[in-house]
Structure formats: C-alpha cells, structure tokens
Design an enzyme around this catalytic site. Sequence first.
Site, PDB file in Angstrom:
ATOM      1  N   SER A 136       0.831  -1.163   0.144  1.00  0.00           N
ATOM      2  CA  SER A 136      -0.042  -0.068  -0.085  1.00  0.00           C
ATOM      3  C   SER A 136       0.705   1.393   0.041  1.00  0.00           C
ATOM      4  O   SER A 136       1.938   1.195   0.524  1.00  0.00           O
ATOM      5  CB  SER A 136      -0.796   0.091   1.327  1.00  0.00           C
ATOM      6  OG  SER A 136      -1.513   1.260   1.131  1.00  0.00           O
ATOM      7  N   GLY A 137       0.508   2.149  -0.747  1.00  0.00           N
ATOM      8  CA  GLY A 137       0.980   3.502  -0.641  1.00  0.00           C
ATOM      9  C   GLY A 137       0.837   4.153  -1.981  1.00  0.00           C
ATOM     10  O   GLY A 137       1.533   5.365  -2.139  1.00  0.00           O
ATOM     11  N   LYS A 191      -4.320  -6.677   3.644  1.00  0.00           N
ATOM     12  CA  LYS A 191      -4.380  -5.569   2.880  1.00  0.00           C
ATOM     13  C   LYS A 191      -5.901  -5.411   2.371  1.00  0.00           C
ATOM     14  O   LYS A 191      -6.230  -4.252   2.334  1.00  0.00           O
ATOM     15  CB  LYS A 191      -3.518  -6.128   1.447  1.00  0.00           C
ATOM     16  CG  LYS A 191      -3.547  -5.035   0.390  1.00  0.00           C
ATOM     17  CD  LYS A 191      -3.147  -3.480   0.885  1.00  0.00           C
ATOM     18  CE  LYS A 191      -2.798  -2.395   0.145  1.00  0.00           C
ATOM     19  NZ  LYS A 191      -3.620  -2.448  -1.350  1.00  0.00           N
ATOM     20  N   HIS A 194      -7.286  -3.530   5.226  1.00  0.00           N
ATOM     21  CA  HIS A 194      -6.727  -2.191   5.192  1.00  0.00           C
ATOM     22  C   HIS A 194      -7.516  -1.254   4.249  1.00  0.00           C
ATOM     23  O   HIS A 194      -7.858  -0.102   4.384  1.00  0.00           O
ATOM     24  CB  HIS A 194      -5.331  -2.138   4.614  1.00  0.00           C
ATOM     25  CG  HIS A 194      -4.507  -1.063   4.235  1.00  0.00           C
ATOM     26  ND1 HIS A 194      -4.876  -0.558   3.060  1.00  0.00           N
ATOM     27  CD2 HIS A 194      -3.767  -0.194   4.808  1.00  0.00           C
ATOM     28  CE1 HIS A 194      -4.066   0.621   2.835  1.00  0.00           C
ATOM     29  NE2 HIS A 194      -3.591   1.029   3.786  1.00  0.00           N
ATOM     30  N   ASN A 195      -7.732  -1.972   2.882  1.00  0.00           N
ATOM     31  CA  ASN A 195      -8.644  -1.070   1.996  1.00  0.00           C
ATOM     32  C   ASN A 195      -9.884  -0.917   2.209  1.00  0.00           C
ATOM     33  O   ASN A 195     -10.575   0.162   2.147  1.00  0.00           O
ATOM     34  CB  ASN A 195      -8.282  -1.776   0.505  1.00  0.00           C
ATOM     35  CG  ASN A 195      -7.117  -1.745  -0.184  1.00  0.00           C
ATOM     36  OD1 ASN A 195      -6.128  -1.416   0.384  1.00  0.00           O
ATOM     37  ND2 ASN A 195      -7.319  -2.033  -1.525  1.00  0.00           N
ATOM     38  N   GLU A 198      -9.634   1.952   4.742  1.00  0.00           N
ATOM     39  CA  GLU A 198      -9.519   3.102   3.804  1.00  0.00           C
ATOM     40  C   GLU A 198     -10.918   3.808   3.278  1.00  0.00           C
ATOM     41  O   GLU A 198     -11.083   4.886   3.127  1.00  0.00           O
ATOM     42  CB  GLU A 198      -8.692   2.709   2.686  1.00  0.00           C
ATOM     43  CG  GLU A 198      -8.126   3.809   1.964  1.00  0.00           C
ATOM     44  CD  GLU A 198      -7.228   3.210   0.677  1.00  0.00           C
ATOM     45  OE1 GLU A 198      -6.486   2.593   0.810  1.00  0.00           O
ATOM     46  OE2 GLU A 198      -7.564   3.390  -0.733  1.00  0.00           O
TER      47      GLU A 198
END
Length: 483
Positions: A136-137, A191, A194-195, A198
């Site tokens: 991520s980033g 991940k 995480h999204n 987000e």
Amino acid sequence: MAEQSPKLNRIGLAGLAVMGQNLALNIAEKGFPISVYNRTTSKVDETVERAKLEGNLPLFGFHDPESFVQSIQKPRVIIMLVKAGSPVDQTIKTLSAYLEKGDCIIDGGNEWYENTERREKAMAELGLLYLGMGVSGGEEGARNGPSMMPGGSLEAYKYIEDIVLKVAAQVPDSGPCVTYIGKGGSGNFVKMIHNGIEYGDMQLIAEAYDVLKSVGKLSNEELKNVFSEWNKGELQSFLIEITADIFGIKDDKADGYLVDKVLDKTGMKGTGKWTVQQAAELSVAAPTIEASLDSRFLSGLKDERTEAAKVFGDILSDEVVVDKEQLIDDVRKALYASKICSYAQGMNLIRAKSEEKGWGLELGELARIWKGGCIIRAIFLDRIKQAYDRNSDLANLLVDPEFAKEIIERQSAWRRVVCLAINSGISTPGMSASLAYFDTYRRERLPANLVQAQRDYFGAHTYERVDIPGSYHTEWFKLAKKN
Ligand SMILES: *[C@@H]1O[C@H](CO)[C@@H](O)[C@H](O)[C@H]1NC(C)=O
C-alpha cells in the site's frame, strides 16, 4: 536484446505498470541489483531509462522471460505486480517454466486471498515457494517507501527480509512498515481489510466535508484551513493532509476550484466489496465500512439522483442556523469518534478470520506497519497499537480505557452532528453507522428479545430466558387466541 548485467542480480520484478516500476526503482535505490521484465518491451526500456535518470540505479531490463529469470541469483526471488486474477496465473506460468526448486514468486498485487492459497499449494508441488504481499502507498509509496504485508511461506519471507526492511517506509520509533504477516493468504487478507478501512476513512471525511460545506456554508478556502488545522492534531493523517491540499487547487479549465467540478460518482476496484462480503461470511458487524461501500453504489446513480432531487428537493439546511466555530469543533470530534468505530470493525474482522484460519495474526503489529507508507497512515494508529499492547485480547477497541475515554468526551458533539445532518436532510451514513454501532455495542439489553419471540412464534426456533437456563418454546399463537 536488452542490456545484460555483469553478474547475477539479487531479485527480479515482473509487471512494470505504475506500481511495478516504482517498486523496482525503490529496490534498486536501496542497493539491491534488480532485473525487470514486462511482456510489453517498451515498459522495460522506459523503466531502464528512469533508473538512469534517477541516479544510475542498479536496474537491468530484459525483453524475454528466460534471460530475465536466468539473470537472478539462486534461490531466485521474483516479485510480480500484475492485475489480480488470470494475469497473475499467466505470469506464474510464464516464469515458472524457467524457475528451479527453491525459487520463489511473490505476488505484490491486490489479490483475493484464496487465489494466493491455491497458488501457494500448486507452487509447492513444483518445489517453489510463494508469498502474497499486499503493498500500500500508491505510486509515491511504492517509490519512496510503502507499507508491505507479506504472507505465505515463512522461508520465502526470510529470503527477502533484508530487502523489504529497507524498501518499506521507515517510521521513527516504530521501524520499517513491514512484518511477516502469517501463513497462507493472510498478507492479501490484511491488505484487503486495510482497503476496507480506507473506504471508511474516505467516506467519513467526505461526510465531514458535506456537513461543513452544505450546512456550515464553509468555502473551499475555509475548508482548506480547517483540514490543515485538523492535520496538526488527533486526526493527523495522509488522507486529511491530501484533503486539505485538494480544497486549495484552482480549476485549470475554468474559474473556481477544481473539487467543485469533479463529477460526484465514486469508482472502485473490488477490495471494499470483498471486505463487506467477508464481514457477512464471518458474521462480524462492519456497518461503517458497509455504509461507505453503499455510498459508492448510490453515488453511481447520478441520473436517478438528479430526477429524485426534482421530486424531493435538495437539502433543507436553510432552516438550520449554526455557529460555525462550534460546528467545526463538533465535526472534528464526530469524525474522530466515528473513525474509532470503523477501525474497531476492521480489526475485529481480521481477528475473526485469523481465528478461523489459525493464522495467529497480531493486531498491534498490523497497526504498527500501517503507521507509515500506506494510504491510511495516521498518528491514530499509534493509539491502536498501544491499545493492543495493553491488552492483546481486547474484545473491541471501543472498550480500551483510552479509546473509551475519548469516545465519552466526544459523544455529545458526535450526536449533535448526526442530528444536525438528519435535520438538514444531509446523509451521513458512515458517521450514523458508527454511532449506531457504538449505541448498540454499549447497551446491555437490546430489543433482540422481541425478534427471538417472533422467531419462536412463527418458526418454533426456541429462545433462552434471562432468568432460567435452558432452551424454550412457547405456543404463542394458542396463548394469543385465548386472550
Ligand atoms: C506488462 O505491461 C502490460 C501493459 O502495461 C501489462 O498489461 C502486463 O500485465 C505487464 N506484465 C507482464 C508480466 O508482462
């Protein structure tokens, strides 16, 4: 033929779209000679050119898969950054034809975790190792330090540990934003959540914007100042920072600000939907994340909304008088409290999956590696890490003593903002869902007794009692007839 490296390179990377190029350059810059490959050879040449321009980095391009694979020292490690799904299978097929026992492939894309588990098994049969590594980033993160979530073969992780520790974002006092996540598809799963988180963060920020703009009548300039100010305190984060920037950008094609010209239809790629599907699968409540996904769906119905606005009118805020300073302060508190609920949901999703799969994931470590590099990076994650350091078995972030105190301090402001939005006809699905989550979670007795009674009435599903143990069924219908 592409340029040959004099000796074998430490690692390879296949798939040179934006993320791939940037990650390859990052790895080369950290002093690890890297071979790169892409089916579209112009991508290879483009990356080699960038490596020259960005400081003669040790990056070597190859136009065919065989010489690419042969250029990497054994055991070979190749990171793939291609579209999830069949392009990944295709790339594995191409590369594995030249790989040897003990070599390793790493998928750095946003892949569905079960695909990673399937591939890891298939690769193991060939004597190859496999990792699914969430990265991520965005573009900038990939180039200068992303947050990385590698899961799968621990042996494979050990091969690349020295590289990822240097390539990841470095956060003072808490180290590189990478750790071995766990077995199987855990890296991809984490991940994905995480999204999902987000999505929640972005929705909550959008609602704060809507209330301040539509009810508080703040100008873009004022919004920029408010968000810049917020970014100095408890809300400090990448997303708040870029939001402040966005409010300051003037339109390059007409008068006014660019943000006002952007069409109000949100796109998506799938990880948010997967998160919500997993929440249902695991029977874990994730209403804030769900609300953010629903908001994206509804945003897509632009034409229908335009028609509905003609029937029902737009907002009702002209009837509401607000004190601007008070409103700004209230919205900040509502945003923060809502965010705690959203993260509580995401963390509980990870824990439930970890228990189901026996992954043994450490929630505090995840908060640590999200502190830098990734899109949800925020000062707030430090508080989450501390909460799990205090108690790794914490049932819910809401009941951590520090977070509980913060919520109590903010709850009247939070309720004021949600009420104001409701009375103004402004939807705040994320903030409202967070508040309902909190109000449901904190109550000892819910109206679920009535639902149980209904279920037993029409379906003889039985119920338990508050006072006597056991399972009960009542002939509700007969008793009702008697009355
Ligand atoms: C190479 O580039 C193309 C176009 O950018 C992309 O679609 C493809 O998946 C890339 N990857 C590989 C491994 O060839």
